[in-house]
Design a protein around this motif. Structure first.
Motif, mmCIF file in Angstrom:
data_model
loop_
_atom_site.group_PDB
_atom_site.id
_atom_site.type_symbol
_atom_site.label_atom_id
_atom_site.label_comp_id
_atom_site.label_asym_id
_atom_site.label_seq_id
_atom_site.Cartn_x
_atom_site.Cartn_y
_atom_site.Cartn_z
ATOM 1 N N HIS A 1 0.828 -1.199 0.000
ATOM 2 C CA HIS A 1 0.000 0.000 0.000
ATOM 3 C C HIS A 1 0.871 1.262 0.000
ATOM 4 O O HIS A 1 0.582 2.232 -0.707
ATOM 5 N N ALA A 2 1.931 1.247 0.772
ATOM 6 C CA ALA A 2 2.846 2.391 0.790
ATOM 7 C C ALA A 2 3.552 2.550 -0.553
ATOM 8 O O ALA A 2 3.782 3.674 -1.027
ATOM 9 N N GLN A 3 3.901 1.437 -1.186
ATOM 10 C CA GLN A 3 4.521 1.499 -2.508
ATOM 11 C C GLN A 3 3.552 2.085 -3.533
ATOM 12 O O GLN A 3 3.964 2.820 -4.445
ATOM 13 N N PHE A 4 2.278 1.764 -3.392
ATOM 14 C CA PHE A 4 1.267 2.333 -4.282
ATOM 15 C C PHE A 4 1.194 3.854 -4.096
ATOM 16 O O PHE A 4 1.110 4.600 -5.082
ATOM 17 N N VAL A 5 1.237 4.319 -2.865
ATOM 18 C CA VAL A 5 1.242 5.768 -2.608
ATOM 19 C C VAL A 5 2.447 6.415 -3.291
ATOM 20 O O VAL A 5 2.332 7.473 -3.922
ATOM 21 N N SER A 6 3.589 5.768 -3.201
ATOM 22 C CA SER A 6 4.789 6.289 -3.858
ATOM 23 C C SER A 6 4.594 6.377 -5.368
ATOM 24 O O SER A 6 4.981 7.377 -6.001
ATOM 25 N N HIS A 7 3.992 5.342 -5.953
ATOM 26 C CA HIS A 7 3.746 5.358 -7.398
ATOM 27 C C HIS A 7 2.801 6.493 -7.781
ATOM 28 O O HIS A 7 3.017 7.162 -8.813
ATOM 29 N N CYS A 8 1.788 6.723 -6.982
ATOM 30 C CA CYS A 8 0.868 7.838 -7.240
ATOM 31 C C CYS A 8 1.621 9.173 -7.243
ATOM 32 O O CYS A 8 1.417 10.020 -8.121
ATOM 33 N N PHE A 9 2.481 9.342 -6.269
ATOM 34 C CA PHE A 9 3.255 10.590 -6.190
ATOM 35 C C PHE A 9 4.150 10.772 -7.418
ATOM 36 O O PHE A 9 4.295 11.880 -7.948
ATOM 37 N N GLN A 10 4.745 9.679 -7.871
ATOM 38 C CA GLN A 10 5.604 9.757 -9.049
ATOM 39 C C GLN A 10 4.817 10.203 -10.279
ATOM 40 O O GLN A 10 5.289 11.033 -11.079
ATOM 41 N N LYS A 11 3.602 9.666 -10.435
ATOM 42 C CA LYS A 11 2.765 10.063 -11.577
ATOM 43 C C LYS A 11 2.367 11.529 -11.475
ATOM 44 O O LYS A 11 2.374 12.261 -12.472
ATOM 45 N N VAL A 12 2.013 11.982 -10.285
ATOM 46 C CA VAL A 12 1.615 13.386 -10.125
ATOM 47 C C VAL A 12 2.793 14.311 -10.417
ATOM 48 O O VAL A 12 2.641 15.347 -11.084
ATOM 49 N N ASN A 13 3.959 13.965 -9.923
ATOM 50 C CA ASN A 13 5.145 14.771 -10.232
ATOM 51 C C ASN A 13 5.370 14.859 -11.738
ATOM 52 O O ASN A 13 5.691 15.927 -12.278
ATOM 53 N N GLU A 14 5.193 13.738 -12.426
ATOM 54 C CA GLU A 14 5.371 13.711 -13.879
ATOM 55 C C GLU A 14 4.380 14.645 -14.567
ATOM 56 O O GLU A 14 4.765 15.457 -15.414
ATOM 57 N N TRP A 15 3.093 14.559 -14.209
ATOM 58 C CA TRP A 15 2.066 15.379 -14.849
ATOM 59 C C TRP A 15 2.198 16.847 -14.457
ATOM 60 O O TRP A 15 1.980 17.737 -15.272
ATOM 61 N N GLU A 16 2.558 17.091 -13.218
ATOM 62 C CA GLU A 16 2.691 18.478 -12.764
ATOM 63 C C GLU A 16 3.789 19.195 -13.543
ATOM 64 O O GLU A 16 3.615 20.348 -13.975
ATOM 65 N N ASN A 17 4.891 18.513 -13.741
ATOM 66 C CA ASN A 17 6.001 19.124 -14.470
ATOM 67 C C ASN A 17 5.709 19.234 -15.971
ATOM 68 O O ASN A 17 5.995 20.257 -16.599
ATOM 69 N N LYS A 18 5.127 18.196 -16.537
ATOM 70 C CA LYS A 18 4.907 18.160 -17.975
ATOM 71 C C LYS A 18 3.844 19.150 -18.431
ATOM 72 O O LYS A 18 3.949 19.752 -19.514
ATOM 73 N N PHE A 19 2.800 19.344 -17.594
ATOM 74 C CA PHE A 19 1.669 20.164 -18.015
ATOM 75 C C PHE A 19 1.524 21.461 -17.222
ATOM 76 O O PHE A 19 0.499 22.132 -17.301
ATOM 77 N N ASP A 20 2.579 21.796 -16.475
ATOM 78 C CA ASP A 20 2.614 23.067 -15.740
ATOM 79 C C ASP A 20 1.382 23.233 -14.843
ATOM 80 O O ASP A 20 0.668 24.228 -14.891
ATOM 81 N N LEU A 21 1.146 22.226 -14.008
ATOM 82 C CA LEU A 21 0.000 22.237 -13.103
ATOM 83 C C LEU A 21 0.402 22.751 -11.731
ATOM 84 O O LEU A 21 1.562 22.656 -11.329
ATOM 85 N N ASN A 22 -0.595 23.243 -11.006
ATOM 86 C CA ASN A 22 -0.399 23.644 -9.616
ATOM 87 C C ASN A 22 -1.226 22.699 -8.748
ATOM 88 O O ASN A 22 -2.344 23.005 -8.341
ATOM 89 N N VAL A 23 -0.681 21.526 -8.466
ATOM 90 C CA VAL A 23 -1.409 20.501 -7.731
ATOM 91 C C VAL A 23 -1.386 20.808 -6.235
ATOM 92 O O VAL A 23 -0.334 21.056 -5.650
ATOM 93 N N THR A 24 -2.578 20.786 -5.633
ATOM 94 C CA THR A 24 -2.686 20.991 -4.187
ATOM 95 C C THR A 24 -3.422 19.851 -3.491
ATOM 96 O O THR A 24 -3.515 19.834 -2.261
ATOM 97 N N TYR A 25 -3.950 18.901 -4.267
ATOM 98 C CA TYR A 25 -4.802 17.848 -3.699
ATOM 99 C C TYR A 25 -4.467 16.519 -4.352
ATOM 100 O O TYR A 25 -4.539 16.387 -5.580
ATOM 101 N N ILE A 26 -4.074 15.543 -3.534
ATOM 102 C CA ILE A 26 -3.853 14.183 -4.025
ATOM 103 C C ILE A 26 -4.604 13.236 -3.102
ATOM 104 O O ILE A 26 -4.296 13.127 -1.912
#
Length: 398
Positions: A203-228
């Motif tokens: 479950h913790a590894q899944f949380v890590s994977h989610c964070f990795q995807k958000v970091n990827e999308w945030e950087n690629k699409f210039d997002l201001n993510v505040t909620y995961i």
């Protein structure tokens, strides 16, 4: 049993003795629930928020017990939106669900739901139309069906083809579409993936994977993510071979993941349901008959799967214990089974009405009570209450 639980059981027995009708009730330990949720809240990393997934049990007393301690509520229907509004639960609410009607979306926006978890491109388009009509802004998070999910859980909603969320490969297109919506703000992502997972490390590894995807999308699409929102899915050890979910190990690993991968601006939401309320609830039912049929021993109770559907739905034996009731008012001898494996079945006219199968029991007699533990979640409200028109159980609160 701990001393406190003995007191509760004694109270149940006393209540049953006073009744002419066979005893059948849900018993909710609100003190235990309050203590448990406070522990969960305290043990989460500071950057995390604890929401209650109302679908697990929408009982009014449970909701009001949780309200002072949780950070918010996760809702999945118009009925749940209406219920929290009627109860004036003044904590943030988020809206989920694979099928949201226009009325549901409209009422959620008007009533101030803070984030809507968007399940599809068409749902996004309808939210855009409704917000234009209302001239009202709303925050959304895209629910993503990731290519990778947690293995080994009882139910899986992601990592494979399901009706839930946006396919990971379609996320870029929806991000682009959101940028053209005047009244919609994309604040983050929702990753509810599994149900009843018992593996804390996975479950913790899944949380890590989610964070990795958000970091990827945030950087690629210039997002201001505040909620995961990393969902819920933390499991309960219903069966004998199950090991309890290691919450302490999980939270310590999540803290390390946050330190390594999370942005300080992220609010990380856990929407727990089963793990929050399952152990505060008991389903207690009186033994009406015992018999041996084709070599198998049966215990028949006043109640069954129309009250507690989970064991039949999951084809498991629900954990239970026998509460002896020594009072016996009949002139004839008391039927009993001793030192044998038993199948506990209900009052319905179907062989599928089984709550535990072939489980060892030292002694059980007609008139004793069977207490099914861990019955506080996905129990009464997922059951087919009116099949055969039997009377409903009582609801008692400690």
């Amino acid at each position: 049993m701990i001393q406190e639980e003995k007191l509760y059981v004694e109270d149940i027995i006393l209540k049953s003795k006073k009744r002419h009708e066979p005893f059948c009730a849900y018993v909710y330990d609100l003190k235990q629930l309050s203590s448990h949720v406070q522990h969960l809240k305290r043990s989460l990393p500071k950057q995390c928020a604890l929401f209650y997934a109302m679908k697990a049990n929408p009982d009014k007393e449970i909701l009001q017990t949780l309200e002072p301690f949780v950070d918010g509520f996760e809702l999945a229907s118009l009925g749940e939106v209406s219920k929290v509004n009627e109860l004036c639960l003044n904590k943030p609410k988020v809206l989920s669900g694979p099928v949201k009607t226009d009325e549901t979306l409209r009422k959620a926006i008007i009533s101030g739901v803070c984030v809507i978890h968007v399940e599809s491109e068409w749902e996004l388009n309808r939210i855009a139309l409704i917000t234009e009509e209302l001239q009202q802004e709303v925050q959304i998070a895209l629910r993503v069906n990731l290519q990778l999910a947690i293995a080994g859980a009882r139910l899986t909603m992601a990592g494979k083809a399901t009706q839930f969320g946006v396919d990971e490969q379609d996320v870029p297109r929806l991000i682009h579409n959101v940028k053209g919506c005047r009244f919609i703000q994309l604040v983050g992502f929702h990753f509810h993936s599994v149900s009843n997972n018992l593996d804390a490390v996975a479950h913790a590894q899944f949380v890590s994977h989610c964070f990795q995807k958000v970091n990827e999308w945030e950087n690629k699409f210039d997002l201001n993510v505040t909620y995961i929102n990393v969902g819920g899915g933390v499991g309960i050890h219903y069966e004998e071979h199950d090991s309890p979910f290691d919450w302490s190990l999980f939270t310590s690993q999540v803290q390390r993941v946050i330190n390594k991968e999370a942005h300080p601006s992220w609010k990380i939401v856990f929407e727990l349901g089963r793990y929050m309320v399952a152990e505060c609830g008991y389903y207690v039912s009186e033994v009406m008959d015992v018999k041996v049929n084709h070599g198998e021993s049966f215990v028949l109770i006043r109640g069954g799967s129309h009250h507690l559907r989970l064991p039949a739905a999951w084809k498991m034996s629900h954990p239970f214990e026998v509460i002896p009731v020594n009072q016996w008012s009949y002139p004839s001898s008391r039927p009993a089974l001793q030192d044998r494996h038993v199948t506990i079945a209900g009052e319905l006219c179907t062989p599928n009405d089984v709550l535990a199968r072939n489980v060892y029991c030292k002694q059980v007699r007609v008139g004793d009570l069977i207490k099914f533990k861990m019955a506080g979640a996905y129990a009464w409200t997922i059951s087919h209450h009116d099949f055969l028109s039997h009377s409903h159980p009582e609801f008692l609160y400690i």
